[in-house]
Design a protein around this motif. Structure first.
Motif, PDB file in Angstrom:
ATOM      1  N   ALA A 195     -11.524 -12.487  -0.051  1.00 19.75           N
ATOM      2  CA  ALA A 195     -10.168 -12.000   0.207  1.00 19.75           C
ATOM      3  C   ALA A 195      -9.484 -11.586  -1.087  1.00 19.75           C
ATOM      4  CB  ALA A 195      -9.347 -13.071   0.916  1.00 19.75           C
ATOM      5  N   ALA A 196      -9.599 -12.412  -2.108  1.00 17.80           N
ATOM      6  CA  ALA A 196      -8.982 -12.092  -3.396  1.00 17.80           C
ATOM      7  C   ALA A 196      -9.597 -10.840  -3.998  1.00 17.80           C
ATOM      8  CB  ALA A 196      -9.134 -13.276  -4.351  1.00 17.80           C
ATOM      9  N   ALA A 197     -10.913 -10.711  -3.879  1.00 16.07           N
ATOM     10  CA  ALA A 197     -11.588  -9.533  -4.422  1.00 16.07           C
ATOM     11  C   ALA A 197     -11.151  -8.269  -3.691  1.00 16.07           C
ATOM     12  CB  ALA A 197     -13.097  -9.703  -4.332  1.00 16.07           C
ATOM     13  N   LEU A 198     -11.022  -8.345  -2.359  1.00 20.92           N
ATOM     14  CA  LEU A 198     -10.603  -7.181  -1.589  1.00 20.92           C
ATOM     15  C   LEU A 198      -9.179  -6.772  -1.942  1.00 20.92           C
ATOM     16  CD1 LEU A 198     -11.036  -5.047   0.558  1.00 20.92           C
ATOM     17  CD2 LEU A 198     -10.517  -6.761   2.312  1.00 20.92           C
ATOM     18  N   LYS A 199      -8.273  -7.735  -2.072  1.00 15.98           N
ATOM     19  CA  LYS A 199      -6.894  -7.411  -2.436  1.00 15.98           C
ATOM     20  C   LYS A 199      -6.827  -6.756  -3.810  1.00 15.98           C
ATOM     21  CE  LYS A 199      -5.505 -11.620  -1.230  1.00 15.98           C
ATOM     22  NZ  LYS A 199      -4.653 -12.822  -0.992  1.00 15.98           N
ATOM     23  N   ALA A 200      -7.570  -7.288  -4.766  1.00 16.42           N
ATOM     24  CA  ALA A 200      -7.561  -6.725  -6.112  1.00 16.42           C
ATOM     25  C   ALA A 200      -8.219  -5.342  -6.131  1.00 16.42           C
ATOM     26  CB  ALA A 200      -8.276  -7.674  -7.073  1.00 16.42           C
ATOM     27  N   TYR A 201      -9.272  -5.189  -5.345  1.00 17.90           N
ATOM     28  CA  TYR A 201      -9.969  -3.909  -5.272  1.00 17.90           C
ATOM     29  C   TYR A 201      -9.067  -2.833  -4.666  1.00 17.90           C
ATOM     30  CZ  TYR A 201     -14.140  -0.944  -4.322  1.00 17.90           C
ATOM     31  OH  TYR A 201     -15.084   0.047  -4.277  1.00 17.90           O
ATOM     32  N   LEU A 202      -8.273  -3.205  -3.670  1.00 18.75           N
ATOM     33  CA  LEU A 202      -7.306  -2.277  -3.084  1.00 18.75           C
ATOM     34  C   LEU A 202      -6.292  -1.827  -4.129  1.00 18.75           C
ATOM     35  CD1 LEU A 202      -5.864  -0.830  -0.715  1.00 18.75           C
ATOM     36  CD2 LEU A 202      -4.709  -3.007  -0.238  1.00 18.75           C
ATOM     37  N   GLU A 203      -5.827  -2.753  -4.942  1.00 15.81           N
ATOM     38  CA  GLU A 203      -4.874  -2.398  -6.000  1.00 15.81           C
ATOM     39  C   GLU A 203      -5.488  -1.393  -6.976  1.00 15.81           C
ATOM     40  OE1 GLU A 203      -1.684  -5.736  -7.042  1.00 15.81           O
ATOM     41  OE2 GLU A 203      -3.722  -6.361  -7.527  1.00 15.81           O
ATOM     42  N   VAL A 204      -6.731  -1.633  -7.353  1.00 18.62           N
ATOM     43  CA  VAL A 204      -7.399  -0.728  -8.289  1.00 18.62           C
ATOM     44  C   VAL A 204      -7.616   0.642  -7.651  1.00 18.62           C
ATOM     45  CG1 VAL A 204      -9.599  -0.296  -9.455  1.00 18.62           C
ATOM     46  CG2 VAL A 204      -8.468  -2.500  -9.710  1.00 18.62           C
ATOM     47  N   PHE A 205      -8.053   0.653  -6.387  1.00 24.57           N
ATOM     48  CA  PHE A 205      -8.238   1.917  -5.677  1.00 24.57           C
ATOM     49  C   PHE A 205      -6.928   2.708  -5.636  1.00 24.57           C
ATOM     50  CE2 PHE A 205      -7.834   4.151  -1.556  1.00 24.57           C
ATOM     51  CZ  PHE A 205      -8.819   5.108  -1.714  1.00 24.57           C
ATOM     52  N   THR A 206      -5.841   2.040  -5.293  1.00 24.99           N
ATOM     53  CA  THR A 206      -4.544   2.708  -5.212  1.00 24.99           C
ATOM     54  C   THR A 206      -4.141   3.273  -6.570  1.00 24.99           C
ATOM     55  OG1 THR A 206      -3.867   1.200  -3.443  1.00 24.99           O
ATOM     56  CG2 THR A 206      -2.122   2.414  -4.573  1.00 24.99           C
ATOM     57  N   GLU A 207      -4.341   2.487  -7.623  1.00 22.61           N
ATOM     58  CA  GLU A 207      -3.997   2.932  -8.977  1.00 22.61           C
ATOM     59  C   GLU A 207      -4.803   4.175  -9.356  1.00 22.61           C
ATOM     60  OE1 GLU A 207      -2.207   2.444 -12.935  1.00 22.61           O
ATOM     61  OE2 GLU A 207      -1.693   1.800 -10.908  1.00 22.61           O
ATOM     62  N   HIS A 208      -6.100   4.158  -9.124  1.00 21.27           N
ATOM     63  CA  HIS A 208      -6.939   5.302  -9.486  1.00 21.27           C
ATOM     64  C   HIS A 208      -6.589   6.524  -8.637  1.00 21.27           C
ATOM     65  CE1 HIS A 208     -10.347   3.579 -12.065  1.00 21.27           C
ATOM     66  NE2 HIS A 208      -9.485   2.592 -11.909  1.00 21.27           N
ATOM     67  N   TYR A 209      -6.336   6.303  -7.351  1.00 20.96           N
ATOM     68  CA  TYR A 209      -5.998   7.399  -6.448  1.00 20.96           C
ATOM     69  C   TYR A 209      -4.727   8.115  -6.913  1.00 20.96           C
ATOM     70  CZ  TYR A 209      -5.436   9.834  -1.950  1.00 20.96           C
ATOM     71  OH  TYR A 209      -5.322  10.782  -0.966  1.00 20.96           O
ATOM     72  N   TYR A 226       0.847  -1.183   0.000  1.00 24.98           N
ATOM     73  CA  TYR A 226       0.000   0.000   0.000  1.00 24.98           C
ATOM     74  C   TYR A 226       0.885   1.236   0.000  1.00 24.98           C
ATOM     75  CZ  TYR A 226      -3.499   3.339   1.709  1.00 24.98           C
ATOM     76  OH  TYR A 226      -4.337   4.420   1.868  1.00 24.98           O
ATOM     77  N   THR A 227       0.694   2.120  -0.952  1.00 22.13           N
ATOM     78  CA  THR A 227       1.646   3.213  -1.166  1.00 22.13           C
ATOM     79  C   THR A 227       1.046   4.597  -0.954  1.00 22.13           C
ATOM     80  OG1 THR A 227       1.113   3.191  -3.533  1.00 22.13           O
ATOM     81  CG2 THR A 227       3.013   1.878  -2.817  1.00 22.13           C
ATOM     82  N   LEU A 228      -0.174   4.693  -0.428  1.00 20.93           N
ATOM     83  CA  LEU A 228      -0.803   6.000  -0.308  1.00 20.93           C
ATOM     84  C   LEU A 228      -0.436   6.719   0.978  1.00 20.93           C
ATOM     85  CD1 LEU A 228      -4.379   5.263  -1.692  1.00 20.93           C
ATOM     86  CD2 LEU A 228      -2.305   5.947  -2.907  1.00 20.93           C
ATOM     87  N   ARG A 229       0.050   5.982   1.977  1.00 23.27           N
ATOM     88  CA  ARG A 229       0.506   6.609   3.214  1.00 23.27           C
ATOM     89  C   ARG A 229       1.848   6.011   3.594  1.00 23.27           C
ATOM     90  NH1 ARG A 229      -4.429   6.518   7.485  1.00 23.27           N
ATOM     91  NH2 ARG A 229      -6.165   6.602   6.031  1.00 23.27           N
ATOM     92  N   ARG A 230       2.595   6.746   4.367  1.00 27.15           N
ATOM     93  CA  ARG A 230       3.910   6.282   4.812  1.00 27.15           C
ATOM     94  C   ARG A 230       3.774   5.592   6.163  1.00 27.15           C
ATOM     95  NH1 ARG A 230       8.242  10.840   4.693  1.00 27.15           N
ATOM     96  NH2 ARG A 230       7.688  10.632   2.490  1.00 27.15           N
ATOM     97  N   ALA A 231       4.038   4.298   6.201  1.00 22.42           N
ATOM     98  CA  ALA A 231       3.960   3.549   7.456  1.00 22.42           C
ATOM     99  C   ALA A 231       5.281   3.662   8.206  1.00 22.42           C
ATOM    100  CB  ALA A 231       3.649   2.089   7.164  1.00 22.42           C
TER     101      ALA A 231
END
Length: 240
Positions: free
Chosen positions: A200-214, A170-175
């Motif tokens: 679980a697979a859908a959530l992981k893929a959805y996170l990737e798409v959200f990050t890409e669009h963001y 996840y690259t939108l915030r600095r941990a």
């Protein structure tokens, strides 16, 4: 109907004495369904999957307002998601009712090194006729530790300590550490443990798409709906 995190966000905005501005200041109108710029909206890509597990998000004060918050994505995917604002001096009666509901087996998701050993589990206990309810402390690491220490109503539940097999992407915030996962990544690991593998697979893929669009919205770049992250999301949806 708006999901639990969306409703919590609306409630928090009503209590605000001044407008909340995401980091960087105003960036124009955002979609109320996904918090992204309308040009990069992902509402049409939201997965429709089934999950037996439930999620309970305890959210730090302004967490529901942040466009980068990924607890929102969990609520998009997992229909039985509950969200509550955390406060040290009070607790929502609805939260206590949820935790005592006999259909659920609550697990507080937190690292084992900060917990008494007798409370720690690394797998689900599978009590008869109970569904897992994962309690996620949604905030910065310092906020999550405070929530864990100062929530006496959580002290009688087992603590699920996850062992992530890969570093956070996840690259939108600095941990503070690369070993710290974002909330949606933790949620996906919990779903895997509960044998909700398709969710679980859908959530992981959805996170990737959200990050890409963001990120593409941030840099004023178009999205490619045929790229690898979108293909993975569609494959996860089709499999479900």
């Amino acid at each position: 109907m708006p999901h639990a995190v969306s409703r919590l966000r609306a409630s928090r905005l009503e209590r605000s004495v001044k407008p909340f501005l995401a980091r960087g200041g105003p960036k124009g109108q955002r979609c109320t369904g996904c918090r992204l710029l309308p040009t990069h909206c992902i509402c049409a890509l939201r997965p429709d999957v089934q999950a037996r597990a439930g999620m309970c998000l305890l959210m730090a004060d302004i967490e529901p307002l942040k466009p980068s918050n990924t607890g929102w994505l969990i609520a998009d995917v997992v229909s039985d998601t509950y969200a509550f604002a955390w406060a040290r001096t009070e607790v929502a009666p609805e939260l206590l009712t949820l935790l005592m509901d006999p259909q659920w087996q609550p697990y507080v998701v937190f690292p084992a090194e900060f917990v008494q050993a007798e409370r720690v589990v690394h797998d689900l206990m599978h009590p008869a006729n109970k569904r897992p309810l994962f309690i996620l402390l949604d905030g910065t690491w310092d906020e999550a530790r405070k929530m864990f220490r100062k929530s006496p109503y959580l002290q009688n539940f087992p603590v699920l300590s996850l062992k992530a097999e890969q570093l956070s992407r996840y690259t939108l915030r600095r941990a503070q550490s690369k070993n710290h996962l974002c909330t949606a990544e933790v949620g996906a690991l919990c779903l895997d443990l509960a044998n909700d593998t398709r969710a679980a697979a859908a959530l992981k893929a959805y996170l990737e798409v959200f990050t890409e669009h963001y990120l593409r919205a941030k840099h004023q770049l178009p999205v490619d709906l045929a790229d690898a992250v979108h293909v993975r999301l569609q494959a996860a949806i089709d499999a479900a």
